[in-house]
Design a protein around this motif. Structure first.
Motif, PDB file in Angstrom:
ATOM      1  N   GLU A 101      67.487  81.930 109.569  1.00 23.59           N
ATOM      2  CA  GLU A 101      66.700  82.776 109.727  1.00 23.59           C
ATOM      3  C   GLU A 101      65.392  82.296 109.126  1.00 23.59           C
ATOM      4  N   GLY A 102      64.377  82.790 109.435  1.00 22.14           N
ATOM      5  CA  GLY A 102      62.870  82.419 109.108  1.00 22.14           C
ATOM      6  C   GLY A 102      61.756  82.601 110.035  1.00 22.14           C
ATOM      7  N   PRO A 103      60.473  82.142 109.503  1.00 22.07           N
ATOM      8  CA  PRO A 103      59.246  82.230 110.376  1.00 22.07           C
ATOM      9  C   PRO A 103      59.303  81.172 111.333  1.00 22.07           C
ATOM     10  N   PHE A 104      59.257  81.454 112.844  1.00 17.51           N
ATOM     11  CA  PHE A 104      58.798  80.512 113.938  1.00 17.51           C
ATOM     12  C   PHE A 104      57.527  80.915 114.608  1.00 17.51           C
ATOM     13  N   SER A 127      59.572  75.685 113.472  1.00 15.73           N
ATOM     14  CA  SER A 127      59.580  76.393 112.159  1.00 15.73           C
ATOM     15  C   SER A 127      58.246  76.614 111.595  1.00 15.73           C
ATOM     16  N   ALA A 128      57.835  77.523 110.768  1.00 12.68           N
ATOM     17  CA  ALA A 128      56.528  77.861 110.244  1.00 12.68           C
ATOM     18  C   ALA A 128      56.619  78.182 108.857  1.00 12.68           C
ATOM     19  N   GLY A 129      57.567  77.773 108.197  1.00 16.98           N
ATOM     20  CA  GLY A 129      57.962  78.106 106.734  1.00 16.98           C
ATOM     21  C   GLY A 129      59.106  78.062 106.337  1.00 16.98           C
ATOM     22  N   ALA A 130      59.543  78.299 105.264  1.00 13.57           N
ATOM     23  CA  ALA A 130      60.874  77.983 104.669  1.00 13.57           C
ATOM     24  C   ALA A 130      61.953  78.980 105.436  1.00 13.57           C
ATOM     25  N   LEU A 131      63.164  78.112 105.756  1.00 10.87           N
ATOM     26  CA  LEU A 131      64.093  78.981 106.354  1.00 10.87           C
ATOM     27  C   LEU A 131      65.292  78.916 105.368  1.00 10.87           C
ATOM     28  N   SER A 132      66.064  80.211 105.676  1.00 11.84           N
ATOM     29  CA  SER A 132      67.293  80.319 104.806  1.00 11.84           C
ATOM     30  C   SER A 132      68.526  80.295 105.609  1.00 11.84           C
ATOM     31  N   PHE A 133      69.561  79.927 104.895  1.00 10.66           N
ATOM     32  CA  PHE A 133      71.038  79.718 105.771  1.00 10.66           C
ATOM     33  C   PHE A 133      72.001  80.611 104.979  1.00 10.66           C
ATOM     34  N   THR A 134      72.528  81.318 105.775  1.00  7.43           N
ATOM     35  CA  THR A 134      73.506  82.236 105.447  1.00  7.43           C
ATOM     36  C   THR A 134      74.919  82.025 105.917  1.00  7.43           C
TER      37      THR A 134
END
Length: 136
Positions: A101-104, A127-134
């Protein structure tokens, strides 16, 4: 991770109400992670083998999808992002693995159609920033 159905790989976009809406009608999707390398090789590198600087390269993710828009809402959401150039929150669900999840930003939206077929689209996100993984 066991073998999964390709249709279960989902691309979702933030709906503005704290949730995510599946981008309708995707028939194919792809998620790729990349990390650039930073070459620090010099004349005294052991055996003249290339040396890389760990953790220094730019990380990015790209998403591609193709399909048909099944409703006006998902079409309008994506089309609006193309014309505004805005960055939006997206979520990619990888079955039995996790959620990214994150900015795209929508990098490309292409429409195509056959004379005796439906109008289809190709979509590319960067992607346009830091992504998170869950993990799921």
């Amino acid at each position: 991770m066991a073998i999964q159905k390709g249709k279960d790989l989902l691309l979702k976009i933030a709906d503005g109400a704290g949730g995510f809406e599946t981008v309708a009608g995707l028939r194919s999707r792809r998620l790729a992670f990349n990390s650039e390398t930073v070459d620090v090789t010099h004349s005294e590198s052991a055996g003249r083998w290339r040396e890389l600087l760990a953790g220094a390269g730019v990380k990015r993710a790209s998403v591609a999808g193709a399909g048909v828009f099944r409703d006006g809402a998902s079409d309008a959401l994506v089309r609006g992002l193309v014309f505004s150039g805005e960055v939006a929150e997206f979520q990619i669900v990888i079955p039995d693995f996790g959620r990214v999840e994150g900015p795209f930003q929508v990098a490309a939206l292409e429409f195509r159609g056959e004379h005796a077929g439906e109008v289809a689209f190709d979509l590319s996100l960067e992607s346009a920033g830091a992504l998170s993984f869950t993990a799921i």
